[in-house]
Design a protein around this motif. Structure first.
Motif, PDB file in Angstrom:
ATOM      1  N   MET A 111     128.808  78.001  56.312  1.00  0.00           N
ATOM      2  CA  MET A 111     129.251  76.819  57.049  1.00  0.00           C
ATOM      3  C   MET A 111     128.178  76.456  58.076  1.00  0.00           C
ATOM      4  SD  MET A 111     132.497  76.253  59.583  1.00  0.00           S
ATOM      5  CE  MET A 111     133.659  77.042  58.482  1.00  0.00           C
ATOM      6  N   THR A 112     127.701  75.219  58.006  1.00  0.00           N
ATOM      7  CA  THR A 112     126.704  74.762  58.988  1.00  0.00           C
ATOM      8  C   THR A 112     127.424  74.376  60.272  1.00  0.00           C
ATOM      9  OG1 THR A 112     125.432  73.931  57.142  1.00  0.00           O
ATOM     10  CG2 THR A 112     124.792  73.144  59.311  1.00  0.00           C
ATOM     11  N   ILE A 113     126.901  74.808  61.383  1.00  0.00           N
ATOM     12  CA  ILE A 113     127.555  74.485  62.649  1.00  0.00           C
ATOM     13  C   ILE A 113     126.664  73.592  63.531  1.00  0.00           C
ATOM     14  CG2 ILE A 113     128.473  75.442  64.811  1.00  0.00           C
ATOM     15  CD1 ILE A 113     129.859  77.537  63.267  1.00  0.00           C
ATOM     16  N   ARG A 114     125.415  73.983  63.731  1.00  0.00           N
ATOM     17  CA  ARG A 114     124.438  73.210  64.516  1.00  0.00           C
ATOM     18  C   ARG A 114     124.984  72.692  65.838  1.00  0.00           C
ATOM     19  NH1 ARG A 114     122.455  70.210  59.913  1.00  0.00           N
ATOM     20  NH2 ARG A 114     120.861  71.500  58.945  1.00  0.00           N
ATOM     21  N   THR A 115     125.160  73.589  66.750  1.00  0.00           N
ATOM     22  CA  THR A 115     125.627  73.172  68.068  1.00  0.00           C
ATOM     23  C   THR A 115     125.042  74.098  69.131  1.00  0.00           C
ATOM     24  OG1 THR A 115     127.594  72.716  69.374  1.00  0.00           O
ATOM     25  CG2 THR A 115     127.713  74.604  67.935  1.00  0.00           C
ATOM     26  N   GLY A 116     125.018  73.640  70.356  1.00  0.00           N
ATOM     27  CA  GLY A 116     124.519  74.472  71.449  1.00  0.00           C
ATOM     28  C   GLY A 116     125.451  75.644  71.670  1.00  0.00           C
ATOM     29  N   ILE A 117     124.889  76.800  71.988  1.00  0.00           N
ATOM     30  CA  ILE A 117     125.721  77.983  72.246  1.00  0.00           C
ATOM     31  C   ILE A 117     126.648  77.715  73.433  1.00  0.00           C
ATOM     32  CG2 ILE A 117     125.645  80.381  73.114  1.00  0.00           C
ATOM     33  CD1 ILE A 117     123.123  80.781  71.391  1.00  0.00           C
ATOM     34  N   ILE A 163     129.132  82.425  72.256  1.00  0.00           N
ATOM     35  CA  ILE A 163     128.880  82.316  70.811  1.00  0.00           C
ATOM     36  C   ILE A 163     130.202  82.465  70.054  1.00  0.00           C
ATOM     37  CG2 ILE A 163     127.796  83.472  68.820  1.00  0.00           C
ATOM     38  CD1 ILE A 163     125.406  84.113  70.663  1.00  0.00           C
ATOM     39  N   THR A 211     132.482  79.414  70.794  1.00  0.00           N
ATOM     40  CA  THR A 211     132.033  78.186  70.143  1.00  0.00           C
ATOM     41  C   THR A 211     132.305  78.242  68.640  1.00  0.00           C
ATOM     42  OG1 THR A 211     130.337  77.955  71.830  1.00  0.00           O
ATOM     43  CG2 THR A 211     130.058  76.614  69.866  1.00  0.00           C
ATOM     44  N   HIS A 246     135.095  76.030  66.072  1.00  0.00           N
ATOM     45  CA  HIS A 246     134.732  75.319  64.841  1.00  0.00           C
ATOM     46  C   HIS A 246     135.533  75.824  63.626  1.00  0.00           C
ATOM     47  CE1 HIS A 246     131.185  72.862  66.086  1.00  0.00           C
ATOM     48  NE2 HIS A 246     131.293  73.655  67.124  1.00  0.00           N
ATOM     49  N   MET A 295     118.826  76.934  72.077  1.00  0.00           N
ATOM     50  CA  MET A 295     119.855  77.949  72.296  1.00  0.00           C
ATOM     51  C   MET A 295     121.024  77.464  71.452  1.00  0.00           C
ATOM     52  SD  MET A 295     120.860  78.987  76.102  1.00  0.00           S
ATOM     53  CE  MET A 295     122.140  80.158  76.316  1.00  0.00           C
ATOM     54  N   THR A 296     120.888  77.626  70.126  1.00  0.00           N
ATOM     55  CA  THR A 296     121.845  76.976  69.238  1.00  0.00           C
ATOM     56  C   THR A 296     122.483  77.934  68.238  1.00  0.00           C
ATOM     57  OG1 THR A 296     120.018  76.433  67.740  1.00  0.00           O
ATOM     58  CG2 THR A 296     120.669  74.728  69.308  1.00  0.00           C
ATOM     59  N   ILE A 297     123.673  77.552  67.796  1.00  0.00           N
ATOM     60  CA  ILE A 297     124.311  78.229  66.675  1.00  0.00           C
ATOM     61  C   ILE A 297     124.040  77.340  65.468  1.00  0.00           C
ATOM     62  CG2 ILE A 297     126.500  78.997  65.675  1.00  0.00           C
ATOM     63  CD1 ILE A 297     127.516  79.141  68.633  1.00  0.00           C
ATOM     64  N   ASP A 298     123.402  77.903  64.458  1.00  0.00           N
ATOM     65  CA  ASP A 298     122.985  77.090  63.313  1.00  0.00           C
ATOM     66  C   ASP A 298     124.022  77.098  62.194  1.00  0.00           C
ATOM     67  OD1 ASP A 298     120.603  76.700  64.732  1.00  0.00           O
ATOM     68  OD2 ASP A 298     119.834  78.603  63.960  1.00  0.00           O
ATOM     69  N   ARG A 299     124.443  78.291  61.795  1.00  0.00           N
ATOM     70  CA  ARG A 299     125.423  78.386  60.707  1.00  0.00           C
ATOM     71  C   ARG A 299     126.091  79.746  60.723  1.00  0.00           C
ATOM     72  NH1 ARG A 299     120.458  79.495  58.853  1.00  0.00           N
ATOM     73  NH2 ARG A 299     120.223  81.211  57.389  1.00  0.00           N
ATOM     74  N   ILE A 300     127.139  79.854  59.925  1.00  0.00           N
ATOM     75  CA  ILE A 300     127.783  81.166  59.784  1.00  0.00           C
ATOM     76  C   ILE A 300     127.980  81.428  58.296  1.00  0.00           C
ATOM     77  CG2 ILE A 300     129.028  80.996  61.982  1.00  0.00           C
ATOM     78  CD1 ILE A 300     131.585  80.455  60.259  1.00  0.00           C
ATOM     79  N   TYR A 328     130.910  83.409  55.865  1.00  0.00           N
ATOM     80  CA  TYR A 328     132.273  83.920  56.048  1.00  0.00           C
ATOM     81  C   TYR A 328     132.918  84.221  54.705  1.00  0.00           C
ATOM     82  CZ  TYR A 328     133.625  79.181  54.709  1.00  0.00           C
ATOM     83  OH  TYR A 328     133.784  77.995  54.036  1.00  0.00           O
TER      84      TYR A 328
END
Lengths: 218, 114
Positions: free
Chosen positions: A8-14, B10, B13, B17, B106-111, B113
């Motif tokens: 799953m792509t999220i692409r958001t600031g932490i 982290i 956030t 989602h 300072m990003t979360i790109d993907r997970i 699961y």
């Protein structure tokens, strides 16, 4: 059930949640025409003393000043700052090394900030952690005292890079501390070419007028 | 040391989602940290592993991609990577530049699961 993980792509600031809260604060501050200054430095750079003198100067000019003061514990700084005539509120973070937008929002509840022309947020003394946390401020001001040496900007580039104004404080002690001013200024500009530098001494009232003008400048 | 607070953010956030989605567990979280983000990779990994986590994140691994500092020089019209330290200077002409292309992320790109 499949064992293949799905993507799953999220692409958001932490710090998305803090940034969202800070944006709401920023909108409210702008709507209310309150200039908000997030003041950061290492412990002992003279944040409280400078803000006390600057607040007194602003109040003499007929402006309303509020201040939120963050510390791990004690309300000493808020009391000192209140001696200027500013309305102050102390936040004790109980171990947390920085203020975040949620704490600021909480602090605003007990302050008459809507009457304030200027609101200072004196962050926890720390040159690392507060850098990442937007508090909805109009400007960020970082202090470095001449007693701290010239290389603070190179050691803590994230903080100096994120600031709009850099105050070189305790300038009256420069010669005793053998402070190399040219080198310090070069180091500051090396990590942040757009920053505004002001030299001050709260004790000797040096640079206070210049700082006040720049704080109020749009 | 704010890495514990960052680790917590982290999880929060990612959780926000995942609401209303049918997920059994989060296997990996991929994040990017710029060298100028102020977050230290080792400290964040340590903080993440020490954090108490609810079931969904019980076995989640954190993958951190570090991102170099890259600036753009208006005079040379060139990008350069800052190798030593954090002086924002063009590698070709040595002029200071405040135009950062990369390095503050300072990003979360993907997970991934199940």
């Amino acid at each position: 059930m499949s064992n293949n993980p799905k993507i799953m792509t999220i692409r958001t600031g932490i710090l998305e949640e803090n940034d969202r809260r800070a944006q709401i604060l920023r909108r409210n501050f702008a709507k209310n025409k309150t200039t908000v200054i997030n003041v950061v430095s290492s412990p002992g750079s003279g944040k409280t003393e400078l803000l006390t003198v600057v607040s007194r100067e602003l109040i003499t000019k007929g402006l309303h000043v509020c201040a939120i003061v963050g510390d791990l514990s004690t309300d000493h700084d808020a009391k000192r700052l209140a001696s200027s005539g500013a309305h102050t509120y102390q936040i004790n973070t109980h171990g947390a090394c920085h203020l975040d937008a949620r704490m600021v929002k909480q602090g605003l509840k007990t302050l008459p900030w809507r009457d304030a022309d200027i609101l200072f947020i004196e962050n926890v003394g720390n040159l690392v952690c507060p850098a990442s946390y937007d508090l909805g401020e109009t400007k960020r001001m970082v202090l470095m005292a001449v007693t701290e040496g010239e290389d603070k900007p190179l050691k803590y580039p994230t903080m100096f890079h994120s600031a709009d104004i850099c105050v070189i404080s305790k300038i009256d002690l420069a010669s005793v501390a053998e402070f190399d001013e040219q080198k310090a200024i070069q180091n500051i500009y090396d990590v942040n070419p757009d920053i505004l530098i002001v030299k001050t001494s709260a004790k000797k009232r040096i640079g206070i007028e210049e700082l006040v003008t720049n704080l109020l400048a749009k | 040391m704010h890495e514990l607070a960052v680790a917590q953010s982290i999880i929060q956030t990612v959780s926000s989602h995942l609401e209303n989605k049918n997920i059994r567990k989060v296997s990996r979280i991929y994040v990017t940290l710029g060298v100028l983000s102020g977050v230290e990779k080792g400290a964040l990994l340590e903080s993440f592993s020490l954090m108490p986590k609810q079931t969904l994140f019980h076995t989640t691994k954190l993958n951190i991609k570090e991102c170099e500092l890259v600036v753009y020089c208006d005079s040379c019209k060139r990008q350069s990577t800052i190798k030593n330290g954090f002086r924002l200077q063009c590698a070709s002409c040595g002029k200071r530049t405040s135009r950062i292309i990369k390095g503050t992320e300072m990003t979360i790109d993907r997970i991934t699961y199940e």
